[in-house]
Design a protein around this motif. Structure first.
Motif, PDB file in Angstrom:
ATOM      1  N   LEU A  80      -9.525 -20.934  10.159  1.00 13.14           N
ATOM      2  CA  LEU A  80      -8.217 -21.361  10.657  1.00 13.14           C
ATOM      3  C   LEU A  80      -7.100 -20.534  10.017  1.00 13.14           C
ATOM      4  O   LEU A  80      -6.123 -20.179  10.679  1.00 13.14           O
ATOM      5  CB  LEU A  80      -8.011 -22.852  10.369  1.00 13.14           C
ATOM      6  CG  LEU A  80      -8.887 -23.819  11.174  1.00 13.14           C
ATOM      7  CD1 LEU A  80      -8.664 -25.260  10.718  1.00 13.14           C
ATOM      8  CD2 LEU A  80      -8.599 -23.685  12.672  1.00 13.14           C
ATOM      9  N   MET A  81      -7.257 -20.224   8.727  1.00 18.07           N
ATOM     10  CA  MET A  81      -6.271 -19.367   8.053  1.00 18.07           C
ATOM     11  C   MET A  81      -6.238 -17.982   8.705  1.00 18.07           C
ATOM     12  O   MET A  81      -5.162 -17.407   8.927  1.00 18.07           O
ATOM     13  CB  MET A  81      -6.635 -19.211   6.574  1.00 18.07           C
ATOM     14  CG  MET A  81      -6.463 -20.460   5.734  1.00 18.07           C
ATOM     15  SD  MET A  81      -6.964 -20.129   4.017  1.00 18.07           S
ATOM     16  CE  MET A  81      -7.262 -21.799   3.454  1.00 18.07           C
ATOM     17  N   ILE A 126      -3.228 -15.922  10.623  1.00 19.63           N
ATOM     18  CA  ILE A 126      -2.773 -14.557  10.335  1.00 19.63           C
ATOM     19  C   ILE A 126      -2.694 -13.736  11.613  1.00 19.63           C
ATOM     20  O   ILE A 126      -1.719 -13.014  11.854  1.00 19.63           O
ATOM     21  CB  ILE A 126      -3.723 -13.893   9.315  1.00 19.63           C
ATOM     22  CG1 ILE A 126      -3.626 -14.611   7.967  1.00 19.63           C
ATOM     23  CG2 ILE A 126      -3.388 -12.408   9.147  1.00 19.63           C
ATOM     24  CD1 ILE A 126      -4.718 -14.222   6.989  1.00 19.63           C
ATOM     25  N   PHE A 127      -3.732 -13.838  12.453  1.00 19.96           N
ATOM     26  CA  PHE A 127      -3.729 -13.104  13.718  1.00 19.96           C
ATOM     27  C   PHE A 127      -2.551 -13.535  14.599  1.00 19.96           C
ATOM     28  O   PHE A 127      -1.894 -12.706  15.235  1.00 19.96           O
ATOM     29  CB  PHE A 127      -5.045 -13.336  14.475  1.00 19.96           C
ATOM     30  CG  PHE A 127      -6.254 -12.816  13.750  1.00 19.96           C
ATOM     31  CD1 PHE A 127      -6.144 -11.794  12.813  1.00 19.96           C
ATOM     32  CD2 PHE A 127      -7.509 -13.360  13.987  1.00 19.96           C
ATOM     33  CE1 PHE A 127      -7.256 -11.314  12.136  1.00 19.96           C
ATOM     34  CE2 PHE A 127      -8.628 -12.889  13.304  1.00 19.96           C
ATOM     35  CZ  PHE A 127      -8.496 -11.870  12.386  1.00 19.96           C
ATOM     36  N   SER A 187      -6.020 -13.579   0.423  1.00 17.94           N
ATOM     37  CA  SER A 187      -5.891 -14.918  -0.157  1.00 17.94           C
ATOM     38  C   SER A 187      -6.898 -15.903   0.440  1.00 17.94           C
ATOM     39  O   SER A 187      -7.279 -16.874  -0.221  1.00 17.94           O
ATOM     40  CB  SER A 187      -4.467 -15.453   0.035  1.00 17.94           C
ATOM     41  OG  SER A 187      -4.222 -15.801   1.387  1.00 17.94           O
ATOM     42  N   THR A 188      -7.344 -15.665   1.693  1.00 12.29           N
ATOM     43  CA  THR A 188      -8.355 -16.558   2.282  1.00 12.29           C
ATOM     44  C   THR A 188      -9.672 -16.449   1.508  1.00 12.29           C
ATOM     45  O   THR A 188     -10.391 -17.436   1.357  1.00 12.29           O
ATOM     46  CB  THR A 188      -8.602 -16.235   3.759  1.00 12.29           C
ATOM     47  OG1 THR A 188      -9.179 -14.932   3.904  1.00 12.29           O
ATOM     48  CG2 THR A 188      -7.305 -16.302   4.562  1.00 12.29           C
ATOM     49  N   GLN A 209       1.949  -7.753   4.472  1.00 15.04           N
ATOM     50  CA  GLN A 209       1.938  -9.177   4.146  1.00 15.04           C
ATOM     51  C   GLN A 209       0.684  -9.850   4.714  1.00 15.04           C
ATOM     52  O   GLN A 209       0.077 -10.706   4.056  1.00 15.04           O
ATOM     53  CB  GLN A 209       3.195  -9.847   4.702  1.00 15.04           C
ATOM     54  CG  GLN A 209       4.480  -9.426   3.999  1.00 15.04           C
ATOM     55  CD  GLN A 209       5.724  -9.922   4.716  1.00 15.04           C
ATOM     56  OE1 GLN A 209       5.655 -10.431   5.836  1.00 15.04           O
ATOM     57  NE2 GLN A 209       6.875  -9.761   4.080  1.00 15.04           N
ATOM     58  N   SER A 210       0.292  -9.430   5.915  1.00 14.94           N
ATOM     59  CA  SER A 210      -0.899 -10.000   6.543  1.00 14.94           C
ATOM     60  C   SER A 210      -2.145  -9.669   5.740  1.00 14.94           C
ATOM     61  O   SER A 210      -3.055 -10.495   5.620  1.00 14.94           O
ATOM     62  CB  SER A 210      -1.052  -9.460   7.973  1.00 14.94           C
ATOM     63  OG  SER A 210       0.046  -9.828   8.766  1.00 14.94           O
ATOM     64  N   ASN A 211      -2.189  -8.460   5.177  1.00 15.82           N
ATOM     65  CA  ASN A 211      -3.339  -8.075   4.368  1.00 15.82           C
ATOM     66  C   ASN A 211      -3.418  -8.908   3.090  1.00 15.82           C
ATOM     67  O   ASN A 211      -4.497  -9.323   2.657  1.00 15.82           O
ATOM     68  CB  ASN A 211      -3.276  -6.591   4.022  1.00 15.82           C
ATOM     69  CG  ASN A 211      -4.648  -5.972   3.868  1.00 15.82           C
ATOM     70  OD1 ASN A 211      -5.433  -5.934   4.815  1.00 15.82           O
ATOM     71  ND2 ASN A 211      -4.961  -5.498   2.672  1.00 15.82           N
TER      72      ASN A 211
END
Length: 228
Positions: free
Chosen positions: A200-201, A205-206, A153-154, A146-148
Motif C-alpha cells: 500500500l505504501m 508512492i506511485f 523507507s518501506t 523524494q519518491s526514492n
C-alpha cells in the motif's frame, strides 16, 4: 513481446500458505517431525524460486536475497541456533534492499526512477517535452528523489516489523516442534502485517509520482500512460 510476470496468487500459496500449514500442522512427532517438516516447508519457496529463475533466465537481485533468506532460515532451524539469529536475519534482508534503494539515490539511476519513470509504461518523450515546456524538470527531479527516499523507507518499515514479529512470536528453541509452529505463524502474520502495508505504501508512492506528473505537465492520464 512482454515478459510474463509471476502469478501473485501462486507466490502467496507456495511462499506463505503451504509452508505455514506444513510447519504448523505436520511438525509433530506423529507426522513428519520438526526437521522433516522444516525441510519440506522450505522446499516450496526454494523450488518455486528455482523454477522462476530457469523459466525467465534472468538474474534478479531481490529474488536472490529471498532465496538466501529461505536458506538462512533453514540453516538456523536445522543447526538449532539461537532464535535471535532468526530475528536478525528477518530484519537484515529488507534492510539490505532498503540500503541499496537509498544508495541508488546518489547515482544516475535511482531505483524508483527505473521502476516508474520508464518508457514501457509512460510516454516519456511527451512527458519530458511538457516538463520542459512548463519549466518543471528540476522540480520533477526533486519529486523522483523524494519518491526514492520514500521507497527506501518501506523497506526500513519491513525490517523493523520483521524483527518485532520474529522476537515476539518465535521464542521456542530452534529445531523444536514449537519453533516450527511459531515460524509458520510468523510467516502467515507477516503477510497482513508487513507485506500488504508495504504494498500500500508503494502504491501511494506511485500515485504521488503520477499526480506530480499530471500537475506539472497538465497532461491527462491517457496521454501520460501508454495505452495498450
Amino acid at each position: 513481446m512482454t515478459e510474463k510476470k509471476s502469478n501473485p496468487l501462486t507466490d502467496l500459496i507456495f511462499n506463505v500458505i503451504v509452508p505455514s500449514v506444513v510447519l504448523m500442522k505436520l511438525s509433530g512427532q506423529d507426522y513428519l517431525g520438526p526437521v522433516n517438516a522444516l525441510v519440506l516447508a522450505l522446499a516450496f519457496p526454494v523450488v518455486l524460486g528455482g523454477y522462476e529463475l530457469l523459466k525467465h533466465k534472468k538474474f534478479n537481485f531481490i529474488s536472490l536475497l529471498g532465496f538466501i533468506s529461505v536458506l538462512l532460515t533453514g540453516g538456523i532451524g536445522l543447526l538449532e541456533l539461537d532464535t535471535q539469529w532468526l530475528a536478525i536475519k528477518e530484519a537484515l534482508i529488507p534492510g539490505l534492499i532498503g540500503l541499496v534503494v537509498f544508495g541508488s539515490t546518489f547515482t544516475r539511476y535511482p531505483i524508483v526512477t527505473k521502476m516508474i519513470f520508464n518508457d514501457t509504461v509512460l510516454n516519456l518523450d511527451l512527458i519530458k517535452e511538457h516538463l520542459n515546456k512548463h519549466d518543471k524538470q528540476a522540480e520533477f527531479n526533486k519529486c523522483l528523489t523524494q519518491s526514492n527516499y520514500l521507497f527506501a523507507s518501506t523497506f526500513a518499515f519491513s525490517a523493523v516489523m520483521n524483527y518485532v514479529l520474529a522476537t515476539t512470536i518465535v521464542t521456542s528453541p530452534a529445531g523444536s516442534e514449537a519453533f516450527n509452529e511459531e515460524l509458520g505463524e510468523m510467516t502467515l502474520l507477516s503477510y497482513p502485517m508487513i507485506a500488504i502495508p508495504s504494498m500500500l505504501m508503494m502504491f501511494g508512492i506511485f500515485y504521488y509520482v503520477w499526480r506530480s506528473i499530471r500537475r506539472m505537465t497538465h497532461l491527462e492520464a491517457n496521454q501520460i500512460f501508454k495505452m495498450q
